[in-house]
Design a protein around this motif. Structure first.
Motif, short mmCIF file in Angstrom:
data_model
loop_
_atom_site.label_atom_id
_atom_site.label_comp_id
_atom_site.label_asym_id
_atom_site.label_seq_id
_atom_site.Cartn_x
_atom_site.Cartn_y
_atom_site.Cartn_z
N ALA A 1 0.83 -1.21 0.00
CA ALA A 1 0.00 0.00 0.00
C ALA A 1 0.87 1.26 0.00
CB ALA A 1 -0.91 0.00 1.22
N LYS A 2 0.46 2.23 -0.79
CA LYS A 2 1.14 3.51 -0.82
C LYS A 2 0.70 4.34 0.37
CE LYS A 2 1.13 3.50 -5.90
NZ LYS A 2 0.63 4.19 -7.12
N ILE A 3 1.65 5.03 0.98
CA ILE A 3 1.32 5.83 2.16
C ILE A 3 0.28 6.89 1.82
CG2 ILE A 3 3.22 7.45 1.81
CD1 ILE A 3 1.78 6.18 5.19
N ASN A 4 0.31 7.42 0.58
CA ASN A 4 -0.68 8.42 0.18
C ASN A 4 -2.08 7.82 0.13
OD1 ASN A 4 1.19 10.46 -0.03
ND2 ASN A 4 1.51 10.21 -2.24
N THR A 5 -2.18 6.56 -0.29
CA THR A 5 -3.48 5.88 -0.32
C THR A 5 -4.04 5.77 1.09
OG1 THR A 5 -2.87 4.59 -2.27
CG2 THR A 5 -4.69 3.76 -0.94
N ILE A 6 -3.18 5.39 2.03
CA ILE A 6 -3.60 5.25 3.42
C ILE A 6 -4.05 6.58 3.99
CG2 ILE A 6 -2.81 4.63 5.74
CD1 ILE A 6 -0.86 2.67 4.32
N ARG A 7 -3.30 7.64 3.68
CA ARG A 7 -3.66 8.97 4.18
C ARG A 7 -4.99 9.45 3.61
NH1 ARG A 7 2.41 11.67 3.86
NH2 ARG A 7 3.09 11.04 5.94
N VAL A 8 -5.23 9.15 2.32
CA VAL A 8 -6.49 9.53 1.70
C VAL A 8 -7.66 8.81 2.36
CG1 VAL A 8 -7.88 9.36 -0.40
CG2 VAL A 8 -5.53 10.21 -0.53
N LEU A 9 -7.49 7.50 2.61
CA LEU A 9 -8.55 6.73 3.27
C LEU A 9 -8.85 7.28 4.66
CD1 LEU A 9 -7.88 2.96 2.42
CD2 LEU A 9 -9.68 4.45 1.56
N ILE A 10 -7.79 7.59 5.40
CA ILE A 10 -7.97 8.12 6.75
C ILE A 10 -8.63 9.50 6.69
CG2 ILE A 10 -6.75 8.96 8.79
CD1 ILE A 10 -4.80 6.66 8.44
N SER A 11 -8.24 10.31 5.70
CA SER A 11 -8.83 11.64 5.53
C SER A 11 -10.32 11.55 5.21
CB SER A 11 -8.09 12.38 4.41
OG SER A 11 -8.69 13.65 4.18
N VAL A 12 -10.67 10.63 4.31
CA VAL A 12 -12.08 10.44 3.97
C VAL A 12 -12.86 9.96 5.19
CG1 VAL A 12 -13.68 9.04 2.61
CG2 VAL A 12 -11.63 9.99 1.53
N ILE B 1 -20.34 2.37 -0.09
CA ILE B 1 -19.03 1.92 -0.57
C ILE B 1 -18.21 1.32 0.57
CG2 ILE B 1 -17.91 4.15 -0.21
CD1 ILE B 1 -16.33 3.54 -2.83
N THR B 2 -17.43 0.30 0.24
CA THR B 2 -16.53 -0.35 1.19
C THR B 2 -15.13 -0.33 0.60
OG1 THR B 2 -18.29 -1.83 1.91
CG2 THR B 2 -16.05 -2.44 2.51
N CYS B 3 -14.16 0.07 1.42
CA CYS B 3 -12.76 0.18 0.96
C CYS B 3 -11.86 -0.68 1.83
CB CYS B 3 -12.28 1.62 1.02
SG CYS B 3 -13.36 2.83 0.25
N LEU B 4 -10.94 -1.37 1.20
CA LEU B 4 -9.94 -2.17 1.93
C LEU B 4 -8.57 -1.92 1.32
CD1 LEU B 4 -10.04 -5.85 3.09
CD2 LEU B 4 -8.17 -5.07 1.64
N THR B 5 -7.58 -1.71 2.15
CA THR B 5 -6.20 -1.63 1.68
C THR B 5 -5.36 -2.55 2.53
OG1 THR B 5 -4.37 -0.16 1.07
CG2 THR B 5 -5.48 0.31 3.15
N ILE B 6 -4.33 -3.13 1.92
CA ILE B 6 -3.49 -4.12 2.62
C ILE B 6 -2.02 -3.79 2.44
CG2 ILE B 6 -3.62 -5.65 0.60
CD1 ILE B 6 -3.35 -8.02 2.58
#
Length: 254
Positions: A70-81, A170-175
């Motif tokens: 996972a890209k750190i930017n992806t994680i930050r976007v998910l947390i921001s949302v 919507i459901t989102c999952l990152t690993i």
């Protein structure tokens, strides 16, 4: 080490075989790590048995090894949302993630150090499951197939991000290797996804997201704060600016 051996045997990681004529074995070694709590104190000690990758030959003992993370930017976007929409953030850990897929290659490994007494003369391990060199890609491949089977689509911008939409829900999952974050506004789908994952894989429910990739995550009415007090503490201690005490660490926000 005994817990690791029990897990390997439980997962049918290898079969004992007399080494066939003309075949070579790859070596193995123990890797010892310490898992820390967010405050820097010790959570548990961990031992992992791995095949010595440098003794393997590409195309013979293994093929592709790359696995996306996972890209750190992806994680930050998910947390921001999640912060802006008031969505929950669930965290899960996959136990022995690398042992969840069968090997296609024929790989013989020497008997594990410290446990050779249970092996006969010239007996070695014929690996049935991934042990390190092939492990990351093999594990991610199986996880991806499972997510697609559950009806999730893989993001083109980040292959570790999986999405499922039902109307406005919507459901989102990152690993990231074996750490999973789930968020979204579809409570029914999240519950169903958790049930499916726990049925197919051996999982641990960590609860709400608190600590991920070295970042502590704190949530309040004002929003979600991410900071790396353990990282900062270690860095300051390394350059001799502070005495290494977790309680002395200031909060650092990203």
């Amino acid at each position: 080490m005994e817990e690791e051996i029990k897990a390997l045997i439980k997962n049918n990681t290898w079969e004992k075989r007399v080494l066939p004529p003309g075949k070579k074995t790859v070596g193995c070694r123990w890797v010892f790590t310490i898992k820390y709590k967010p405050d820097g104190t010790t959570e548990r000690y961990k031992a992992r048995l791995v095949a010595k990758g440098y003794t393997q030959t590409y195309g013979i003992d293994y093929s592709e090894t790359f696995s996306p993370v996972a890209k750190i930017n992806t994680i930050r976007v998910l947390i921001s949302v999640a912060a802006n929409k008031g969505l929950p953030l669930h965290q899960f850990d996959v136990k022995n993630a690398f042992l969840h897929r069968e090997l296609k290659e024929e790989v013989y490994m020497e008997a594990p150090h410290g446990f050779t007494e249970s092996f006969g003369e010239r007996e070695v391990c014929l690996l049935k499951k991934s042990l390190y060199k092939q492990s990351p890609r093999a594990w991610f491949g199986k996880f991806t197939l499972a997510m697609k089977h559950y009806g999730f689509k893989q993001s083109n911008s980040d292959h570790t991000l999986f999405l499922k939409q039902r109307g406005s829900l919507i459901t989102c999952l990152t690993i990231y290797v074996d750490d999973i974050i789930i968020t979204g506004n579809d409570k029914e789908e999240i519950t169903k996804l958790k049930k499916n994952l726990f049925t197919e894989f051996e999982m641990k429910d960590i609860g709400r997201l608190k600590y991920f990739l070295g970042n502590e995550v704190l949530r309040s009415k004002q929003g979600i704060f991410m900071y790396q007090k353990k990282y900062v503490l270690d860095l300051l201690a390394e350059i001799g600016m502070v005495d290494c005490k977790p309680t002395d660490t200031p909060m650092i926000m990203n």
